[in-house]
Design a protein around this motif. Structure first.
Motif, PDB file in Angstrom:
ATOM      1  N   TYR A 149      37.967 -31.981 -30.509  1.00  0.00           N
ATOM      2  CA  TYR A 149      39.218 -31.203 -30.592  1.00  0.00           C
ATOM      3  C   TYR A 149      38.961 -29.757 -31.018  1.00  0.00           C
ATOM      4  O   TYR A 149      39.654 -29.210 -31.882  1.00  0.00           O
ATOM      5  CB  TYR A 149      40.207 -31.875 -31.554  1.00  0.00           C
ATOM      6  CG  TYR A 149      40.456 -33.331 -31.253  1.00  0.00           C
ATOM      7  CD1 TYR A 149      41.259 -33.705 -30.182  1.00  0.00           C
ATOM      8  CD2 TYR A 149      39.865 -34.332 -32.029  1.00  0.00           C
ATOM      9  CE1 TYR A 149      41.474 -35.052 -29.889  1.00  0.00           C
ATOM     10  CE2 TYR A 149      40.080 -35.676 -31.731  1.00  0.00           C
ATOM     11  CZ  TYR A 149      40.882 -36.028 -30.662  1.00  0.00           C
ATOM     12  OH  TYR A 149      41.083 -37.362 -30.368  1.00  0.00           O
ATOM     13  N   LEU A 150      37.962 -29.139 -30.410  1.00  0.00           N
ATOM     14  CA  LEU A 150      37.624 -27.748 -30.713  1.00  0.00           C
ATOM     15  C   LEU A 150      38.085 -26.830 -29.586  1.00  0.00           C
ATOM     16  O   LEU A 150      37.788 -27.077 -28.415  1.00  0.00           O
ATOM     17  CB  LEU A 150      36.116 -27.586 -30.912  1.00  0.00           C
ATOM     18  CG  LEU A 150      35.503 -28.268 -32.143  1.00  0.00           C
ATOM     19  CD1 LEU A 150      33.983 -28.125 -32.129  1.00  0.00           C
ATOM     20  CD2 LEU A 150      36.079 -27.692 -33.424  1.00  0.00           C
ATOM     21  N   ASN A 151      38.799 -25.769 -29.942  1.00  0.00           N
ATOM     22  CA  ASN A 151      39.283 -24.784 -28.980  1.00  0.00           C
ATOM     23  C   ASN A 151      38.270 -23.651 -28.873  1.00  0.00           C
ATOM     24  O   ASN A 151      37.856 -23.075 -29.875  1.00  0.00           O
ATOM     25  CB  ASN A 151      40.643 -24.241 -29.438  1.00  0.00           C
ATOM     26  CG  ASN A 151      41.298 -23.342 -28.405  1.00  0.00           C
ATOM     27  OD1 ASN A 151      40.660 -22.452 -27.846  1.00  0.00           O
ATOM     28  ND2 ASN A 151      42.569 -23.565 -28.155  1.00  0.00           N
ATOM     29  N   LEU A 203      32.099 -14.331 -34.516  1.00  0.00           N
ATOM     30  CA  LEU A 203      32.117 -14.761 -33.122  1.00  0.00           C
ATOM     31  C   LEU A 203      33.120 -15.889 -32.890  1.00  0.00           C
ATOM     32  O   LEU A 203      33.515 -16.587 -33.819  1.00  0.00           O
ATOM     33  CB  LEU A 203      30.725 -15.235 -32.700  1.00  0.00           C
ATOM     34  CG  LEU A 203      29.604 -14.190 -32.724  1.00  0.00           C
ATOM     35  CD1 LEU A 203      28.282 -14.839 -32.333  1.00  0.00           C
ATOM     36  CD2 LEU A 203      29.910 -13.025 -31.798  1.00  0.00           C
ATOM     37  N   LYS A 204      33.500 -16.054 -31.622  1.00  0.00           N
ATOM     38  CA  LYS A 204      34.330 -17.184 -31.229  1.00  0.00           C
ATOM     39  C   LYS A 204      33.436 -18.306 -30.713  1.00  0.00           C
ATOM     40  O   LYS A 204      32.279 -18.078 -30.364  1.00  0.00           O
ATOM     41  CB  LYS A 204      35.321 -16.764 -30.147  1.00  0.00           C
ATOM     42  CG  LYS A 204      36.377 -15.774 -30.616  1.00  0.00           C
ATOM     43  CD  LYS A 204      37.367 -15.465 -29.504  1.00  0.00           C
ATOM     44  CE  LYS A 204      38.454 -14.528 -29.997  1.00  0.00           C
ATOM     45  NZ  LYS A 204      39.444 -14.209 -28.929  1.00  0.00           N
ATOM     46  N   ILE A 205      34.003 -19.497 -30.640  1.00  0.00           N
ATOM     47  CA  ILE A 205      33.243 -20.645 -30.136  1.00  0.00           C
ATOM     48  C   ILE A 205      32.713 -20.351 -28.733  1.00  0.00           C
ATOM     49  O   ILE A 205      31.563 -20.660 -28.417  1.00  0.00           O
ATOM     50  CB  ILE A 205      34.101 -21.920 -30.144  1.00  0.00           C
ATOM     51  CG1 ILE A 205      34.345 -22.394 -31.587  1.00  0.00           C
ATOM     52  CG2 ILE A 205      33.454 -23.033 -29.320  1.00  0.00           C
ATOM     53  CD1 ILE A 205      35.229 -23.621 -31.697  1.00  0.00           C
ATOM     54  N   LYS A 206      33.534 -19.747 -27.880  1.00  0.00           N
ATOM     55  CA  LYS A 206      33.080 -19.463 -26.514  1.00  0.00           C
ATOM     56  C   LYS A 206      31.911 -18.485 -26.505  1.00  0.00           C
ATOM     57  O   LYS A 206      31.060 -18.550 -25.610  1.00  0.00           O
ATOM     58  CB  LYS A 206      34.231 -18.950 -25.661  1.00  0.00           C
ATOM     59  CG  LYS A 206      34.844 -17.631 -26.094  1.00  0.00           C
ATOM     60  CD  LYS A 206      36.013 -17.278 -25.160  1.00  0.00           C
ATOM     61  CE  LYS A 206      36.674 -15.968 -25.565  1.00  0.00           C
ATOM     62  NZ  LYS A 206      37.834 -15.655 -24.670  1.00  0.00           N
ATOM     63  N   GLU A 229      31.416 -28.838 -22.902  1.00  0.00           N
ATOM     64  CA  GLU A 229      32.870 -28.924 -22.743  1.00  0.00           C
ATOM     65  C   GLU A 229      33.391 -30.301 -23.136  1.00  0.00           C
ATOM     66  O   GLU A 229      34.450 -30.416 -23.769  1.00  0.00           O
ATOM     67  CB  GLU A 229      33.245 -28.599 -21.298  1.00  0.00           C
ATOM     68  CG  GLU A 229      33.030 -27.132 -20.938  1.00  0.00           C
ATOM     69  CD  GLU A 229      33.324 -26.837 -19.478  1.00  0.00           C
ATOM     70  OE1 GLU A 229      33.480 -27.805 -18.692  1.00  0.00           O
ATOM     71  OE2 GLU A 229      33.401 -25.650 -19.130  1.00  0.00           O
ATOM     72  N   LYS A 230      32.662 -31.331 -22.776  1.00  0.00           N
ATOM     73  CA  LYS A 230      33.059 -32.695 -23.139  1.00  0.00           C
ATOM     74  C   LYS A 230      33.061 -32.871 -24.652  1.00  0.00           C
ATOM     75  O   LYS A 230      33.989 -33.462 -25.226  1.00  0.00           O
ATOM     76  CB  LYS A 230      32.124 -33.708 -22.497  1.00  0.00           C
ATOM     77  CG  LYS A 230      32.421 -35.167 -22.874  1.00  0.00           C
ATOM     78  CD  LYS A 230      31.430 -36.121 -22.264  1.00  0.00           C
ATOM     79  CE  LYS A 230      31.764 -37.584 -22.615  1.00  0.00           C
ATOM     80  NZ  LYS A 230      31.758 -37.827 -24.069  1.00  0.00           N
ATOM     81  N   ALA A 280      30.931 -29.970 -36.306  1.00  0.00           N
ATOM     82  CA  ALA A 280      31.151 -30.489 -34.952  1.00  0.00           C
ATOM     83  C   ALA A 280      30.637 -29.507 -33.905  1.00  0.00           C
ATOM     84  O   ALA A 280      30.074 -29.914 -32.874  1.00  0.00           O
ATOM     85  CB  ALA A 280      32.634 -30.772 -34.731  1.00  0.00           C
ATOM     86  N   LEU A 281      30.796 -28.214 -34.151  1.00  0.00           N
ATOM     87  CA  LEU A 281      30.266 -27.206 -33.227  1.00  0.00           C
ATOM     88  C   LEU A 281      28.742 -27.248 -33.210  1.00  0.00           C
ATOM     89  O   LEU A 281      28.122 -27.146 -32.146  1.00  0.00           O
ATOM     90  CB  LEU A 281      30.755 -25.819 -33.629  1.00  0.00           C
ATOM     91  CG  LEU A 281      30.233 -24.655 -32.773  1.00  0.00           C
ATOM     92  CD1 LEU A 281      30.595 -24.848 -31.299  1.00  0.00           C
ATOM     93  CD2 LEU A 281      30.781 -23.328 -33.290  1.00  0.00           C
ATOM     94  N   GLY A 282      28.125 -27.421 -34.389  1.00  0.00           N
ATOM     95  CA  GLY A 282      26.668 -27.536 -34.442  1.00  0.00           C
ATOM     96  C   GLY A 282      26.172 -28.737 -33.647  1.00  0.00           C
ATOM     97  O   GLY A 282      25.176 -28.652 -32.920  1.00  0.00           O
ATOM     98  N   ILE A 283      26.869 -29.854 -33.789  1.00  0.00           N
ATOM     99  CA  ILE A 283      26.517 -31.053 -33.029  1.00  0.00           C
ATOM    100  C   ILE A 283      26.642 -30.787 -31.532  1.00  0.00           C
ATOM    101  O   ILE A 283      25.784 -31.174 -30.733  1.00  0.00           O
ATOM    102  CB  ILE A 283      27.428 -32.225 -33.448  1.00  0.00           C
ATOM    103  CG1 ILE A 283      27.057 -32.691 -34.865  1.00  0.00           C
ATOM    104  CG2 ILE A 283      27.330 -33.378 -32.457  1.00  0.00           C
ATOM    105  CD1 ILE A 283      28.066 -33.634 -35.482  1.00  0.00           C
TER     106      ILE A 283
END
Length: 289
Positions: free
Chosen positions: A118-120, A89-92, A111-112, A135-138
């Motif tokens: 610095y995640l796309n 999967l992608k982050i989005k 989004e913030k 960082a995505l988990g956070i």
């Protein structure tokens, strides 16, 4: 959401991961769940999140069991140390799924946080470094705004600057949207300033549940001559002791530091991380389970 755990046990074959844990958690409070590797912390968090069933005892969240209870599990976000997201999967995509699952999901917060880390959104999970995945988990954990939000070693791979940013973001989000936060980590001294209450687990049992300020006040180090220290610690709860030449050092828990000052000993603060190590040391710790 109030949490009541009573006599909680979990057994895997011959291994007793949890052994009769009883505790209560109040809503809108930041807790630190501390202990050595294998102490049972992750098992406790997974049961609390409704991901696995206990072998015995009970877990009630607002008087309801969490396992196979969508009303409760939608109110809990557990971010594990790893393997939180499908690699293809992608982050989005992750954010879209989280939006559907968590009723309090806040897109603006997500989004913030992506910008802060610095995640796309178009990056695939399989391309993320360990730190980026943390960082995505956070991001998901904080943006979920779940009444109970749990982080199990949430910042593997993050450098000191990124971890400091996480602590600041967590406090900002908690101030804006209070909730029950549970943090489990080995970087204890880094998070102590965040914690309102500390829970220490050892070998599947709860050693203590204590207000952080009280814990700091009731634990201290004394230094002095071996004779003076030996005299002072008689009949006191000593969790660590070390001699060097004619001098001696002792760490005490649950005692009155004013007595140490009056005895002419040098009194120092003991870091919570050190105290946890001493209390859970084999063959004995300073607090009986």
């Amino acid at each position: 959401m109030n949490v009541n755990i009573s006599g909680l046990t979990k057994v895997y074959g011959k291994k007793r991961a949890l052994d009769g844990i009883t505790l209560q958690l109040e809503e809108n409070k930041i807790y630190g769940l501390l202990g050595r590797n294998g102490a049972g912390k992750t098992t406790l968090m997974q049961i609390l999140a409704g991901q696995i069933m206990p072998t015995g005892g009970s877990v009630l969240i607002n008087s309801q069991k969490p396992f196979e209870n969508q009303e409760i599990t939608e109110s809990i976000c557990l971010i594990n140390e790893s393997e939180n997201f499908k690699k293809g999967l992608k982050i989005k995509d992750i954010l879209k799924i989280a939006n559907y699952f968590y009723p309090n999901w806040n897109r603006e917060t997500a989004e913030k946080l992506l910008e802060d880390f610095y995640l796309n959104e178009n990056l695939k999970i399989k391309t993320l470094s360990k730190g980026m995945e943390s960082a995505l988990g956070i991001t998901v954990g904080l943006a979920s705004r779940s009444p109970i939000t749990i982080f199990d070693e949430p910042y593997i791979g993050l450098d000191a600057a990124a971890r400091s940013k996480f602590y600041d973001l967590l406090l900002e989000e908690y101030e804006e949207y209070p909730r029950t936060l549970i943090l489990s980590t080995h970087l204890i001294d880094e998070i102590t300033r965040l914690l309102e209450e500390v829970l220490i687990v050892s070998e599947g049992r709860l050693l203590m549940q204590k207000n952080t300020d009280e814990l700091r006040e009731e634990s201290f180090v004394v230094n002095g001559s071996s004779a003076a220290v030996s005299e002072f610690v008689k009949n006191k709860n000593v969790v660590y002791r070390k001699s060097f030449g004619s001098m001696e050092q002792a760490v005490l828990y649950g005692e009155n530091r004013m007595e140490a000052n009056e005895a002419g000993l040098q009194v120092e603060h003991v870091p919570v991380q050190d105290l946890m190590v001493y209390l859970t040391a084999k063959p004995k710790g300073g607090v009986s389970a």
